[in-house]
Design a protein around this motif. Sequence first.
Motif, short mmCIF file in Angstrom:
data_model
loop_
_atom_site.label_atom_id
_atom_site.label_comp_id
_atom_site.label_asym_id
_atom_site.label_seq_id
_atom_site.Cartn_x
_atom_site.Cartn_y
_atom_site.Cartn_z
N VAL A 1 0.85 -1.19 0.00
CA VAL A 1 0.00 0.00 0.00
C VAL A 1 0.89 1.24 0.00
CG1 VAL A 1 -1.81 1.29 1.20
CG2 VAL A 1 -1.81 -1.21 1.24
N LEU A 2 0.63 2.15 -0.92
CA LEU A 2 1.35 3.43 -1.00
C LEU A 2 0.36 4.54 -0.67
CD1 LEU A 2 3.24 2.91 -4.38
CD2 LEU A 2 4.08 2.41 -2.09
N ALA A 3 0.81 5.54 0.10
CA ALA A 3 -0.05 6.68 0.43
C ALA A 3 0.80 7.95 0.37
CB ALA A 3 -0.67 6.52 1.81
N PHE A 4 0.24 9.00 -0.21
CA PHE A 4 0.98 10.25 -0.39
C PHE A 4 0.14 11.44 0.07
CE2 PHE A 4 2.45 7.22 -3.53
CZ PHE A 4 3.82 7.32 -3.45
N GLY A 5 0.75 12.29 0.90
CA GLY A 5 0.14 13.54 1.29
C GLY A 5 0.97 14.69 0.76
N ASP A 6 0.69 15.90 1.22
CA ASP A 6 1.46 17.05 0.75
C ASP A 6 2.92 16.98 1.21
OD1 ASP A 6 -0.77 18.05 -0.49
OD2 ASP A 6 -1.35 19.32 1.21
N GLN A 7 3.13 16.59 2.47
CA GLN A 7 4.48 16.56 3.03
C GLN A 7 4.93 15.18 3.46
OE1 GLN A 7 5.41 19.91 5.85
NE2 GLN A 7 3.20 20.23 5.78
N THR A 8 4.07 14.19 3.33
CA THR A 8 4.41 12.86 3.83
C THR A 8 4.13 11.80 2.77
OG1 THR A 8 2.20 12.75 4.82
CG2 THR A 8 4.03 13.36 6.27
N CYS A 9 4.84 10.70 2.88
CA CYS A 9 4.58 9.53 2.04
C CYS A 9 4.73 8.27 2.88
CB CYS A 9 5.52 9.50 0.83
SG CYS A 9 7.26 9.26 1.25
N PHE A 10 4.00 7.22 2.52
CA PHE A 10 4.01 5.96 3.27
C PHE A 10 4.08 4.79 2.31
CE2 PHE A 10 1.74 8.95 5.97
CZ PHE A 10 2.20 8.67 7.25
#
Length: 508
Positions: free
Chosen positions: A395-404
Amino acid sequence: LLLLFTQGQGLGGIDQARPWGAALSITADGSQFPAMAFLPVGDFDKLLETLATVIADPVDAGDDIFEIRRDPNTYFLKHHGEWVYVAQQKSALADLPDDPLKQLRGLDEEYDLGVSVNVQNIPQALRDMASDLLMQAMETQLAQQMDADDDETDEDDEDDEDAQALRLKLARDKAEDFVKSINELDQVTVGLNIDRAESRTFLDVEITAVPGSETAQSFAEGAVESQGSLLAGALTPGSMLSLHANLPLTKDDRAQFKTMLERLREHWLEEIDDEDEVADKELTKQLAGKAIDVLVQTIDKDGRINAGLIVVPAQQADDEAEGAQLTAALGAVVASGAKLEEVAKQFIALAEYGEADLNVEKYQGHRFHVLTLPVPENENLEQAKEMFGDPLKVVLAFGDQTCFVALGEKGAATIKQVIDGSRKTPEEKLPPVTVALGMAPLLKLAAAQKSNVAAEKMAAGLAASGKDRVKFTATPVDNGLRLRLEGEEGVNKLLGSLLGNAAQMGGR
Protein backbone atom coordinates in the motif's frame (compact mmCIF):
# COMPACT_ATOMS: atom_id res chain seq x y z
CA LEU A 1 22.67 -13.09 47.00
CA LEU A 2 23.93 -10.93 49.87
CA LEU A 3 22.79 -13.50 52.44
CA LEU A 4 24.52 -16.22 50.43
CA PHE A 5 27.77 -14.23 50.18
CA THR A 6 27.73 -13.19 53.88
CA GLN A 7 26.76 -16.67 55.11
CA GLY A 8 23.39 -15.49 56.39
CA GLN A 9 24.61 -12.36 58.21
CA GLY A 10 23.55 -9.78 55.66
CA LEU A 11 25.10 -6.32 55.64
CA GLY A 12 26.03 -6.24 59.29
CA GLY A 13 27.16 -2.79 60.41
CA ILE A 14 26.35 -1.06 57.09
CA ASP A 15 23.87 1.83 57.03
CA GLN A 16 21.53 0.68 54.24
CA ALA A 17 19.85 4.09 53.92
CA ARG A 18 22.94 5.73 52.39
CA PRO A 19 24.86 5.03 49.16
CA TRP A 20 28.17 3.26 48.62
CA GLY A 21 30.86 4.62 46.38
CA ALA A 22 34.37 4.15 44.99
CA ALA A 23 36.94 6.23 43.15
CA LEU A 24 39.72 5.05 40.82
CA SER A 25 42.64 7.35 40.02
CA ILE A 26 45.64 7.16 37.70
CA THR A 27 49.08 8.40 38.60
CA ALA A 28 50.68 11.01 36.33
CA ASP A 29 53.01 8.45 34.73
CA GLY A 30 50.13 6.01 34.20
CA SER A 31 51.92 3.23 36.08
CA GLN A 32 49.54 2.87 39.04
CA PHE A 33 45.78 2.89 39.52
CA PRO A 34 45.03 3.59 43.20
CA ALA A 35 41.42 2.83 44.17
CA MET A 36 39.44 3.67 47.28
CA ALA A 37 35.93 2.58 48.26
CA PHE A 38 33.76 4.18 50.92
CA LEU A 39 30.91 2.49 52.76
CA PRO A 40 28.30 4.13 55.03
CA VAL A 41 28.76 2.63 58.48
CA GLY A 42 26.22 2.40 61.28
CA ASP A 43 28.08 0.02 63.60
CA PHE A 44 31.80 -0.33 62.85
CA ASP A 45 32.42 -3.17 65.33
CA LYS A 46 29.59 -5.21 63.83
CA LEU A 47 31.03 -4.58 60.36
CA LEU A 48 34.40 -5.98 61.50
CA GLU A 49 32.62 -9.08 62.83
CA THR A 50 30.89 -9.58 59.46
CA LEU A 51 34.17 -9.17 57.56
CA ALA A 52 35.87 -11.68 59.85
CA THR A 53 33.19 -14.23 58.94
CA VAL A 54 33.10 -13.77 55.19
CA ILE A 55 36.69 -12.71 54.34
CA ALA A 56 39.28 -12.84 57.16
CA ASP A 57 39.98 -11.47 60.64
CA PRO A 58 40.86 -7.73 60.58
CA VAL A 59 44.27 -7.01 62.16
CA ASP A 60 45.17 -3.67 63.78
CA ALA A 61 47.74 -2.02 61.49
CA GLY A 62 48.17 1.16 63.54
CA ASP A 63 46.93 4.71 62.94
CA ASP A 64 43.33 3.47 63.45
CA ILE A 65 43.69 1.32 60.33
CA PHE A 66 42.77 -2.36 60.08
CA GLU A 67 44.33 -4.81 57.66
CA ILE A 68 42.53 -7.77 56.07
CA ARG A 69 44.48 -10.34 54.09
CA ARG A 70 43.03 -12.88 51.77
CA ASP A 71 45.65 -14.24 49.40
CA PRO A 72 46.67 -12.79 47.08
CA ASN A 73 44.96 -9.53 48.14
CA THR A 74 45.42 -7.18 51.08
CA TYR A 75 42.88 -4.51 52.09
CA PHE A 76 43.14 -1.63 54.55
CA LEU A 77 40.12 -0.14 56.36
CA LYS A 78 39.73 3.06 58.33
CA HIS A 79 36.68 4.37 60.17
CA HIS A 80 36.37 8.14 59.65
CA GLY A 81 33.21 10.02 60.57
CA GLU A 82 30.18 8.18 59.23
CA TRP A 83 32.18 6.22 56.67
CA VAL A 84 34.53 3.29 56.35
CA TYR A 85 37.21 3.78 53.70
CA VAL A 86 38.79 0.78 51.98
CA ALA A 87 42.02 0.78 49.93
CA GLN A 88 44.79 -1.58 48.88
CA GLN A 89 47.53 0.82 49.99
CA LYS A 90 47.72 2.02 53.57
CA SER A 91 49.09 5.39 52.43
CA ALA A 92 45.83 6.05 50.54
CA LEU A 93 44.02 6.37 53.90
CA ALA A 94 46.23 9.12 55.30
CA ASP A 95 44.09 12.11 54.34
CA LEU A 96 40.39 11.33 54.09
CA PRO A 97 37.47 13.61 53.20
CA ASP A 98 34.58 14.09 55.62
CA ASP A 99 32.05 13.75 52.78
CA PRO A 100 33.28 11.36 50.06
CA LEU A 101 29.99 11.64 48.13
CA LYS A 102 31.23 14.90 46.60
CA GLN A 103 33.52 12.77 44.45
CA LEU A 104 30.46 11.19 42.84
CA ARG A 105 29.25 14.56 41.45
CA GLY A 106 25.59 13.72 42.02
CA LEU A 107 25.83 10.23 40.49
CA ASP A 108 24.38 8.76 43.70
CA GLU A 109 21.34 11.04 43.52
CA GLU A 110 20.47 10.19 39.91
CA TYR A 111 21.12 6.45 39.73
CA ASP A 112 20.86 3.33 41.88
CA LEU A 113 24.06 2.06 40.26
CA GLY A 114 26.33 4.35 38.28
CA VAL A 115 29.86 4.60 36.91
CA SER A 116 31.39 7.79 35.51
CA VAL A 117 34.75 8.08 33.75
CA ASN A 118 36.41 11.51 33.66
CA VAL A 119 38.24 11.14 30.36
CA GLN A 120 40.28 14.32 30.71
CA ASN A 121 41.79 13.01 33.98
CA ILE A 122 43.39 10.13 32.07
CA PRO A 123 47.05 11.07 31.35
CA GLN A 124 47.55 12.35 27.81
CA ALA A 125 50.18 9.69 27.14
CA LEU A 126 47.63 6.92 27.75
CA ARG A 127 45.02 8.66 25.61
CA ASP A 128 47.56 9.07 22.78
CA MET A 129 48.45 5.38 23.04
CA ALA A 130 44.77 4.38 22.84
CA SER A 131 44.25 6.71 19.85
CA ASP A 132 47.24 5.22 18.01
CA LEU A 133 45.99 1.67 18.59
CA LEU A 134 42.53 2.65 17.37
CA MET A 135 43.91 4.28 14.21
CA GLN A 136 46.06 1.21 13.51
CA ALA A 137 43.01 -1.06 13.85
CA MET A 138 41.01 1.15 11.50
CA GLU A 139 43.85 1.28 8.95
CA THR A 140 44.11 -2.52 9.04
CA GLN A 141 40.38 -2.84 8.44
CA LEU A 142 40.57 -0.35 5.56
CA ALA A 143 43.48 -2.22 4.00
CA GLN A 144 41.53 -5.49 4.16
CA GLN A 145 38.51 -3.82 2.57
CA MET A 146 40.69 -2.34 -0.19
CA ASP A 147 42.16 -5.78 -0.93
CA ALA A 148 38.66 -7.24 -1.16
CA ASP A 149 37.58 -4.42 -3.50
CA ASP A 150 40.67 -4.94 -5.67
CA ASP A 151 39.68 -8.58 -6.19
CA GLU A 152 36.28 -7.48 -7.51
CA THR A 153 37.44 -4.48 -9.56
CA ASP A 154 38.60 -4.52 -13.16
CA GLU A 155 42.20 -3.23 -13.11
CA ASP A 156 41.57 -1.26 -16.32
CA ASP A 157 38.48 0.49 -14.97
CA GLU A 158 39.76 3.96 -14.00
CA ASP A 159 36.31 5.05 -12.80
CA ASP A 160 36.23 2.23 -10.25
CA GLU A 161 39.74 3.12 -9.08
CA ASP A 162 38.77 6.78 -8.63
CA ALA A 163 35.65 5.81 -6.69
CA GLN A 164 37.69 3.46 -4.54
CA ALA A 165 40.24 6.19 -3.79
CA LEU A 166 37.44 8.59 -2.82
CA ARG A 167 35.88 6.01 -0.48
CA LEU A 168 39.28 5.42 1.11
CA LYS A 169 39.83 9.15 1.70
CA LEU A 170 36.36 9.60 3.21
CA ALA A 171 36.85 6.57 5.46
CA ARG A 172 40.21 7.84 6.72
CA ASP A 173 38.82 11.33 7.32
CA LYS A 174 35.95 9.83 9.31
CA ALA A 175 38.37 7.69 11.34
CA GLU A 176 40.53 10.72 12.16
CA ASP A 177 37.45 12.71 13.20
CA PHE A 178 36.34 9.81 15.41
CA VAL A 179 39.72 9.60 17.17
CA LYS A 180 39.76 13.38 17.63
CA SER A 181 36.29 13.23 19.18
CA ILE A 182 37.46 10.62 21.68
CA ASN A 183 40.30 12.91 22.77
CA GLU A 184 37.80 15.75 23.29
CA LEU A 185 35.44 13.72 25.49
CA ASP A 186 34.86 15.03 28.99
CA GLN A 187 32.82 12.34 30.75
CA VAL A 188 31.30 8.96 29.95
CA THR A 189 28.61 7.89 32.41
CA VAL A 190 26.68 4.62 32.67
CA GLY A 191 23.80 4.53 35.13
CA LEU A 192 21.03 2.09 36.11
CA ASN A 193 17.90 3.24 37.93
CA ILE A 194 14.87 1.38 39.25
CA ASP A 195 12.11 3.97 39.42
CA ARG A 196 9.53 2.36 41.72
CA ALA A 197 7.21 5.37 41.65
CA GLU A 198 6.89 5.20 37.85
CA SER A 199 7.18 1.38 37.69
CA ARG A 200 10.06 1.43 35.21
CA THR A 201 13.75 0.62 34.98
CA PHE A 202 16.21 2.41 32.74
CA LEU A 203 19.86 2.20 31.77
CA ASP A 204 21.59 5.40 30.62
CA VAL A 205 24.80 5.92 28.67
CA GLU A 206 25.69 9.62 28.67
CA ILE A 207 28.61 11.07 26.72
CA THR A 208 29.73 14.69 27.06
CA ALA A 209 32.56 16.63 25.42
CA VAL A 210 34.86 19.32 26.78
CA PRO A 211 32.94 22.64 26.63
CA GLY A 212 34.10 24.76 23.69
CA SER A 213 35.66 21.86 21.79
CA GLU A 214 34.72 20.98 18.21
CA THR A 215 33.04 17.82 19.45
CA ALA A 216 30.93 19.84 21.91
CA GLN A 217 29.99 22.22 19.09
CA SER A 218 28.98 19.26 16.93
CA PHE A 219 26.78 17.93 19.76
CA ALA A 220 25.28 21.41 20.13
CA GLU A 221 24.41 21.62 16.42
CA GLY A 222 22.56 18.32 16.67
CA ALA A 223 20.86 19.44 19.90
CA VAL A 224 19.20 22.50 18.38
CA GLU A 225 15.52 22.09 19.06
CA SER A 226 14.01 20.62 15.93
CA GLN A 227 10.59 21.24 14.50
CA GLY A 228 7.78 19.18 15.93
CA SER A 229 7.34 15.74 14.43
CA LEU A 230 4.69 15.08 11.77
CA LEU A 231 4.93 11.32 12.39
CA ALA A 232 4.55 10.94 16.15
CA GLY A 233 1.74 8.46 15.47
CA ALA A 234 4.35 5.83 14.59
CA LEU A 235 4.88 5.35 18.35
CA THR A 236 1.61 3.47 18.78
CA PRO A 237 0.98 1.29 21.86
CA GLY A 238 0.27 -2.32 20.97
CA SER A 239 2.76 -2.45 18.10
CA MET A 240 5.49 -5.05 18.02
CA LEU A 241 8.07 -2.52 16.84
CA SER A 242 7.94 1.26 16.59
CA LEU A 243 10.72 3.53 15.39
CA HIS A 244 10.55 7.31 15.25
CA ALA A 245 13.24 9.73 14.11
CA ASN A 246 13.18 13.52 14.12
CA LEU A 247 16.86 14.22 13.67
CA PRO A 248 18.16 17.76 13.15
CA LEU A 249 21.09 17.57 10.73
CA THR A 250 24.30 19.56 11.12
CA LYS A 251 25.92 21.15 8.08
CA ASP A 252 28.33 18.24 7.86
CA ASP A 253 25.45 15.76 8.15
CA ARG A 254 23.56 17.46 5.33
CA ALA A 255 26.64 17.45 3.12
CA GLN A 256 27.26 13.74 3.81
CA PHE A 257 23.64 12.80 3.11
CA LYS A 258 23.63 14.70 -0.16
CA THR A 259 26.90 13.03 -1.18
CA MET A 260 25.41 9.66 -0.34
CA LEU A 261 22.28 10.43 -2.38
CA GLU A 262 24.37 11.49 -5.39
CA ARG A 263 26.29 8.21 -5.18
CA LEU A 264 22.97 6.38 -5.00
CA ARG A 265 21.84 8.25 -8.13
CA GLU A 266 25.00 7.17 -9.98
CA HIS A 267 24.59 3.58 -8.82
CA TRP A 268 20.96 3.42 -9.93
CA LEU A 269 21.78 4.84 -13.34
CA GLU A 270 24.55 2.27 -13.82
CA GLU A 271 22.27 -0.57 -12.71
CA ILE A 272 19.55 0.54 -15.14
CA ASP A 273 22.05 0.62 -18.03
CA ASP A 274 23.25 -2.88 -17.14
CA GLU A 275 19.75 -4.36 -16.76
CA ASP A 276 18.59 -6.02 -19.99
CA GLU A 277 14.96 -6.43 -18.87
CA VAL A 278 14.32 -2.67 -18.53
CA ALA A 279 12.15 -1.69 -21.51
CA ASP A 280 12.53 2.10 -21.44
CA LYS A 281 15.90 2.81 -19.87
CA GLU A 282 15.86 6.57 -20.47
CA LEU A 283 12.48 7.08 -18.79
CA THR A 284 13.46 4.78 -15.93
CA LYS A 285 16.64 6.81 -15.36
CA GLN A 286 14.65 10.05 -15.43
CA LEU A 287 12.24 8.71 -12.80
CA ALA A 288 15.09 7.51 -10.58
CA GLY A 289 16.70 10.95 -10.86
CA LYS A 290 13.43 12.69 -9.93
CA ALA A 291 13.06 10.51 -6.82
CA ILE A 292 16.60 11.42 -5.71
CA ASP A 293 15.88 15.10 -6.42
CA VAL A 294 12.94 15.05 -3.99
CA LEU A 295 15.13 13.54 -1.27
CA VAL A 296 17.85 16.15 -1.83
CA GLN A 297 15.22 18.91 -1.70
CA THR A 298 13.93 17.44 1.57
CA ILE A 299 17.39 17.70 3.15
CA ASP A 300 17.78 21.28 1.91
CA LYS A 301 14.29 22.37 2.96
CA ASP A 302 13.87 20.84 6.42
CA GLY A 303 17.45 20.17 7.50
CA ARG A 304 16.24 17.11 9.35
CA ILE A 305 15.11 13.51 8.99
CA ASN A 306 11.54 12.95 10.18
CA ALA A 307 10.46 9.35 9.67
CA GLY A 308 8.60 6.53 11.39
CA LEU A 309 8.38 2.75 11.16
CA ILE A 310 5.75 0.53 12.73
CA VAL A 311 5.36 -3.26 12.70
CA VAL A 312 2.07 -4.66 13.99
CA PRO A 313 0.94 -8.27 14.44
CA ALA A 314 -2.02 -9.40 12.37
CA GLN A 315 -5.08 -10.48 14.36
CA GLN A 316 -6.08 -13.98 13.33
CA ALA A 317 -9.70 -12.93 12.84
CA ASP A 318 -8.62 -10.27 10.37
CA ASP A 319 -6.20 -12.38 8.35
CA GLU A 320 -7.18 -12.60 4.70
CA ALA A 321 -3.91 -13.99 3.33
CA GLU A 322 -2.88 -17.44 4.46
CA GLY A 323 0.16 -17.29 6.73
CA ALA A 324 0.25 -13.49 7.03
CA GLN A 325 1.33 -12.58 10.54
CA LEU A 326 2.74 -9.04 10.30
CA THR A 327 2.16 -5.68 8.69
CA ALA A 328 4.95 -3.10 8.41
CA ALA A 329 4.50 0.56 7.50
CA LEU A 330 7.21 3.15 6.86
CA GLY A 331 6.49 6.88 6.62
CA ALA A 332 8.65 9.94 6.01
CA VAL A 333 8.36 13.70 5.68
CA VAL A 334 9.38 14.80 2.18
CA ALA A 335 9.66 18.06 0.27
CA SER A 336 6.83 17.08 -2.10
CA GLY A 337 4.59 14.06 -1.71
CA ALA A 338 2.91 14.86 -5.03
CA LYS A 339 6.18 14.62 -6.98
CA LEU A 340 7.04 11.26 -5.40
CA GLU A 341 3.51 10.03 -6.12
CA GLU A 342 3.85 10.90 -9.82
CA VAL A 343 7.20 9.08 -9.98
CA ALA A 344 5.69 6.03 -8.24
CA LYS A 345 2.75 5.87 -10.67
CA GLN A 346 5.06 5.98 -13.68
CA PHE A 347 7.29 3.28 -12.20
CA ILE A 348 4.22 1.09 -11.65
CA ALA A 349 3.14 1.59 -15.25
CA LEU A 350 6.62 0.66 -16.50
CA ALA A 351 6.97 -2.42 -14.33
CA GLU A 352 3.84 -4.25 -15.51
CA TYR A 353 4.23 -6.72 -12.65
CA GLY A 354 1.36 -7.88 -10.47
CA GLU A 355 -1.88 -5.94 -10.17
CA ALA A 356 -2.17 -2.23 -9.42
CA ASP A 357 -5.22 -0.38 -8.11
CA LEU A 358 -4.45 3.34 -8.24
CA ASN A 359 -6.38 6.03 -6.36
CA VAL A 360 -8.39 3.47 -4.39
CA GLU A 361 -9.31 6.00 -1.66
CA LYS A 362 -8.47 9.28 0.04
CA TYR A 363 -7.97 9.70 3.76
CA GLN A 364 -7.01 12.81 5.74
CA GLY A 365 -5.38 14.43 2.71
CA HIS A 366 -3.57 11.25 1.62
CA ARG A 367 -4.12 9.38 -1.64
CA PHE A 368 -3.90 5.56 -1.45
CA HIS A 369 -2.71 3.08 -4.08
CA VAL A 370 -2.57 -0.72 -3.73
CA LEU A 371 -0.26 -3.21 -5.44
CA THR A 372 -0.74 -6.97 -5.29
CA LEU A 373 2.51 -8.74 -6.13
CA PRO A 374 3.10 -12.50 -6.41
CA VAL A 375 6.19 -13.53 -4.46
CA PRO A 376 8.68 -15.47 -6.64
CA GLU A 377 9.51 -19.05 -5.68
CA ASN A 378 12.78 -18.62 -3.81
CA GLU A 379 13.91 -20.28 -0.60
CA ASN A 380 15.31 -16.94 0.60
CA LEU A 381 11.79 -15.47 0.41
CA GLU A 382 9.97 -18.22 2.29
CA GLN A 383 10.15 -16.38 5.61
CA ALA A 384 8.91 -13.17 3.98
CA LYS A 385 5.92 -15.10 2.63
CA GLU A 386 5.18 -16.44 6.09
CA MET A 387 5.47 -13.01 7.69
CA PHE A 388 3.65 -10.83 5.16
CA GLY A 389 1.63 -13.26 3.02
CA ASP A 390 1.60 -14.36 -0.61
CA PRO A 391 0.66 -12.58 -2.80
CA LEU A 392 2.24 -9.57 -1.13
CA LYS A 393 -0.01 -6.57 -0.63
CA VAL A 394 1.80 -3.22 -0.91
CA VAL A 395 0.00 0.00 0.00
CA LEU A 396 1.35 3.43 -1.00
CA ALA A 397 -0.05 6.68 0.43
CA PHE A 398 0.98 10.25 -0.39
CA GLY A 399 0.14 13.54 1.29
CA ASP A 400 1.46 17.05 0.75
CA GLN A 401 4.48 16.56 3.03
CA THR A 402 4.41 12.86 3.83
CA CYS A 403 4.58 9.53 2.04
CA PHE A 404 4.01 5.96 3.27
CA VAL A 405 4.65 2.42 2.09
CA ALA A 406 3.21 -0.61 3.87
CA LEU A 407 3.61 -4.38 3.44
CA GLY A 408 0.92 -6.81 4.56
CA GLU A 409 -2.83 -7.24 4.58
CA LYS A 410 -3.44 -4.50 7.15
CA GLY A 411 -1.28 -1.97 5.31
CA ALA A 412 -3.98 0.67 4.70
CA ALA A 413 -5.35 0.38 8.24
CA THR A 414 -1.85 0.68 9.74
CA ILE A 415 -1.02 3.78 7.69
CA LYS A 416 -4.33 5.36 8.77
CA GLN A 417 -3.48 4.52 12.37
CA VAL A 418 -0.20 6.42 12.08
CA ILE A 419 -1.92 9.35 10.35
CA ASP A 420 -4.61 9.56 13.06
CA GLY A 421 -2.04 9.27 15.86
CA SER A 422 0.03 12.03 14.31
CA ARG A 423 -3.02 14.31 13.95
CA LYS A 424 -3.80 13.85 17.66
CA THR A 425 -0.28 15.01 18.54
CA PRO A 426 0.40 17.72 15.90
CA GLU A 427 3.97 18.95 15.81
CA GLU A 428 4.82 16.97 18.96
CA LYS A 429 8.42 17.42 20.11
CA LEU A 430 9.97 14.03 20.77
CA PRO A 431 13.54 12.80 21.36
CA PRO A 432 15.57 12.75 18.13
CA VAL A 433 15.44 8.93 18.08
CA THR A 434 12.97 6.58 19.76
CA VAL A 435 12.70 2.81 19.29
CA ALA A 436 10.01 0.85 21.14
CA LEU A 437 9.67 -2.93 21.22
CA GLY A 438 6.43 -4.58 22.37
CA MET A 439 7.50 -7.75 24.14
CA ALA A 440 4.00 -9.31 24.35
CA PRO A 441 3.34 -9.46 20.57
CA LEU A 442 7.00 -10.41 19.95
CA LEU A 443 6.81 -13.38 22.32
CA LYS A 444 3.40 -14.32 20.93
CA LEU A 445 4.85 -14.42 17.43
CA ALA A 446 7.80 -16.51 18.62
CA ALA A 447 5.44 -18.91 20.40
CA ALA A 448 3.31 -19.33 17.26
CA GLN A 449 6.34 -20.14 15.12
CA LYS A 450 8.03 -22.59 17.50
CA SER A 451 4.98 -23.86 19.46
CA ASN A 452 6.69 -22.60 22.61
CA VAL A 453 4.31 -22.92 25.57
CA ALA A 454 6.60 -20.96 27.93
CA ALA A 455 6.84 -18.04 25.50
CA GLU A 456 3.04 -18.09 25.07
CA LYS A 457 2.53 -17.85 28.84
CA MET A 458 5.03 -14.98 29.13
CA ALA A 459 3.29 -13.17 26.27
CA ALA A 460 -0.09 -13.54 27.98
CA GLY A 461 1.29 -12.21 31.25
CA LEU A 462 2.86 -9.20 29.59
CA ALA A 463 -0.28 -8.46 27.57
CA ALA A 464 -2.36 -8.55 30.76
CA SER A 465 -0.03 -6.04 32.45
CA GLY A 466 -0.51 -3.52 29.63
CA LYS A 467 3.08 -2.37 30.22
CA ASP A 468 5.21 -4.59 28.03
CA ARG A 469 7.42 -2.17 26.12
CA VAL A 470 11.19 -1.84 26.00
CA LYS A 471 12.11 1.62 24.72
CA PHE A 472 15.35 3.14 23.46
CA THR A 473 15.78 6.92 23.15
CA ALA A 474 18.61 9.26 22.18
CA THR A 475 18.33 12.73 23.74
CA PRO A 476 20.72 15.71 23.64
CA VAL A 477 22.18 17.05 26.91
CA ASP A 478 24.57 19.95 27.56
CA ASN A 479 27.68 19.32 25.42
CA GLY A 480 26.65 15.75 24.75
CA LEU A 481 24.16 12.96 24.20
CA ARG A 482 22.23 10.56 26.44
CA LEU A 483 21.21 7.08 25.26
CA ARG A 484 18.52 5.43 27.40
CA LEU A 485 17.18 1.86 27.42
CA GLU A 486 13.97 1.66 29.42
CA GLY A 487 11.71 -1.23 30.43
CA GLU A 488 8.13 -0.89 31.62
CA GLU A 489 6.69 -2.59 34.70
CA GLY A 490 5.61 -5.81 32.99
CA VAL A 491 9.07 -6.31 31.47
CA ASN A 492 10.71 -5.66 34.86
CA LYS A 493 8.51 -8.26 36.57
CA LEU A 494 9.22 -10.80 33.84
CA LEU A 495 12.96 -10.18 34.10
CA GLY A 496 12.81 -10.46 37.89
CA SER A 497 10.94 -13.74 37.61
CA LEU A 498 13.46 -15.16 35.13
CA LEU A 499 16.41 -14.10 37.30
CA GLY A 500 14.74 -15.57 40.37
CA ASN A 501 14.21 -18.89 38.62
CA ALA A 502 17.83 -18.85 37.41
CA ALA A 503 19.06 -18.18 40.96
CA GLN A 504 16.98 -21.08 42.28
CA MET A 505 18.34 -23.38 39.59
CA GLY A 506 21.88 -22.24 40.36
CA GLY A 507 21.42 -23.00 44.06
CA ARG A 508 20.38 -26.60 43.49
